[in-house]
Scaffold this active site. Sequence first.
Site, PDB file in Angstrom:
ATOM      1  N   TRP A 102       0.226   5.881 -41.240  1.00  0.00           N
ATOM      2  CA  TRP A 102      -0.819   6.054 -40.228  1.00  0.00           C
ATOM      3  C   TRP A 102      -2.155   6.355 -40.894  1.00  0.00           C
ATOM      4  O   TRP A 102      -3.197   5.880 -40.431  1.00  0.00           O
ATOM      5  CB  TRP A 102      -0.428   7.126 -39.217  1.00  0.00           C
ATOM      6  CG  TRP A 102       0.748   6.690 -38.390  1.00  0.00           C
ATOM      7  CD1 TRP A 102       1.982   7.248 -38.363  1.00  0.00           C
ATOM      8  CD2 TRP A 102       0.803   5.564 -37.491  1.00  0.00           C
ATOM      9  NE1 TRP A 102       2.805   6.554 -37.495  1.00  0.00           N
ATOM     10  CE2 TRP A 102       2.104   5.524 -36.957  1.00  0.00           C
ATOM     11  CE3 TRP A 102      -0.119   4.601 -37.092  1.00  0.00           C
ATOM     12  CZ2 TRP A 102       2.512   4.540 -36.032  1.00  0.00           C
ATOM     13  CZ3 TRP A 102       0.274   3.618 -36.187  1.00  0.00           C
ATOM     14  CH2 TRP A 102       1.570   3.601 -35.670  1.00  0.00           C
ATOM     15  N   ASP A 172      -5.844  13.175 -37.068  1.00  0.00           N
ATOM     16  CA  ASP A 172      -4.888  12.460 -36.220  1.00  0.00           C
ATOM     17  C   ASP A 172      -3.692  13.393 -36.054  1.00  0.00           C
ATOM     18  O   ASP A 172      -2.935  13.608 -36.995  1.00  0.00           O
ATOM     19  CB  ASP A 172      -4.490  11.152 -36.908  1.00  0.00           C
ATOM     20  CG  ASP A 172      -3.408  10.396 -36.133  1.00  0.00           C
ATOM     21  OD1 ASP A 172      -2.921  10.911 -35.102  1.00  0.00           O
ATOM     22  OD2 ASP A 172      -3.053   9.277 -36.569  1.00  0.00           O
ATOM     23  N   LYS A 196       4.203  11.168 -28.167  1.00  0.00           N
ATOM     24  CA  LYS A 196       5.134  11.927 -29.008  1.00  0.00           C
ATOM     25  C   LYS A 196       5.328  13.336 -28.456  1.00  0.00           C
ATOM     26  O   LYS A 196       6.439  13.704 -28.118  1.00  0.00           O
ATOM     27  CB  LYS A 196       4.627  11.998 -30.451  1.00  0.00           C
ATOM     28  CG  LYS A 196       5.007  10.770 -31.278  1.00  0.00           C
ATOM     29  CD  LYS A 196       3.876   9.839 -31.503  1.00  0.00           C
ATOM     30  CE  LYS A 196       4.324   8.554 -32.208  1.00  0.00           C
ATOM     31  NZ  LYS A 196       3.196   7.853 -32.793  1.00  0.00           N
TER      32      LYS A 196
HETATM   33  C1  LIG Z   1       2.398   6.988 -33.313  1.00  0.00           C
HETATM   34  C2  LIG Z   1       1.263   7.355 -34.165  1.00  0.00           C
HETATM   35  C3  LIG Z   1       0.042   6.630 -34.125  1.00  0.00           C
HETATM   36  C4  LIG Z   1      -0.147   5.432 -33.260  1.00  0.00           C
HETATM   37  O1  LIG Z   1      -0.347   5.802 -31.958  1.00  0.00           O
HETATM   38  P1  LIG Z   1      -0.676   4.734 -30.804  1.00  0.00           P
HETATM   39  O2  LIG Z   1      -0.935   5.638 -29.649  1.00  0.00           O
HETATM   40  O3  LIG Z   1       0.537   3.883 -30.647  1.00  0.00           O
HETATM   41  O4  LIG Z   1      -1.859   3.956 -31.228  1.00  0.00           O
HETATM   42  C5  LIG Z   1      -0.991   7.072 -34.927  1.00  0.00           C
HETATM   43  N1  LIG Z   1      -0.860   8.144 -35.721  1.00  0.00           N
HETATM   44  C6  LIG Z   1       0.285   8.855 -35.779  1.00  0.00           C
HETATM   45  C7  LIG Z   1       0.372  10.042 -36.680  1.00  0.00           C
HETATM   46  C8  LIG Z   1       1.382   8.476 -35.017  1.00  0.00           C
HETATM   47  O5  LIG Z   1       2.525   9.171 -35.081  1.00  0.00           O
END
Ligand SMILES: *Cc1c(COP(=O)(O)O)cnc(C)c1O
Length: 360
Positions: A102, A172, A196
């Site tokens: 990511w 993030d 998540k």
């Molecule tokens: C799942 C995830 C993403 C992607 O998220 P989307 O909402 O599908 O764009 C980005 N960063 C992390 C750390 C993730 O676990």
Amino acid sequence: MSRVFNFSAGPAMLPEPVLQQAGEEITDWHGSGMSVMEMSHRGPEFESIIEAAEADLRELLAIPDEYFVLFLQGGASSQFSAVPLNLLGDKDRADYINTGSWSQKAIKEGKRYCRTQIPASAEAENFTWIPKQDQLELDPGAAYCHITTNNTIFGTEYHYLPDTGDVPLVADMSSDILSGPIDVSRFGVIYAGAQKNIGPSGLTIVIVRKDLVGHAWEQCPAMLNYQTHADTGSMYNTPPTYAIYIAGLVFRWLKEGGGLSVMEQTNRRKAAKLYDTIDASDFYRSPVEPEDRSLMNVPFTLADPDLDATFLEEAAAQGLVTLKGHRSVGGMRASIYNAMPEEGVDSLVAFMQDFERRYG
Ligand SMILES: *Cc1c(COP(=O)(O)O)cnc(C)c1O
């Protein structure tokens, strides 16, 4: 079939009381005669839903008044572009600590707009560790420093916050937001896809320091400009209304459970049970450095990969599902977000020990 313990990395389990309440309210929300899905996002009913959601989130994370909370679409992936477009200003470079897939996707997107510098990277060791403060070559002239606080695929997590001085720290937090208290004032921007640890997919939460809003590039699309959404209370266009409603129920559930300190204690206990099981055996192995292990995503491998399919099949027969690891790590991955009950972890541990006795 009764409900399973779903170890999916995302979309992931939601708290059962939240699903129950959503079910009860599905055709008639609070006597309105409407489903939340059918409401105008500008009507008083939905207004009360989004206002309560924001207030509860602010309370849970103790978000200072100097921050906007935005409820957006586009996923965390859209933020990979929004961050540079909003924060670069007249700077030509930004720092990105590389701790996994990511982070790499954020870097790839950032490269379209600026020079992406890597103050530290764990790539050479297949992302099994988190760089520490004294290993970071930070640039005081960077527009921002971007981190991925929890690496969903590799199972590592920051257990400290990098000190970036006056350079805004951008995080993030898609897979560990709300897993415990954080000091929001340490961040310039926090963003997270909801699927998540917050609610259903389709909702992205952005927490941004107010002074960082209003400096987007002229070419920045309106939908990616934080100011657009800050000025309109996330109502520039139609926000993901139903996902916001469910997220609001999750916030309420967290508050009723005692808040994020209590949740963190539970998360620590859950993760320790799994890691202790893995470490106590020669049959299971965690690839991650012990001090950097994630409380949310626990990858592990079996000594004999030929047993992987049998493990997954027998686990599923016991209602323990979605344990297959990501292809870049192999083996298994148990995602144990807030909504995974401790009984789910206990069941998995009992199954793992029994499986080892029979096949080890
Ligand atoms: C799942 C995830 C993403 C992607 O998220 P989307 O909402 O599908 O764009 C980005 N960063 C992390 C750390 C993730 O676990």
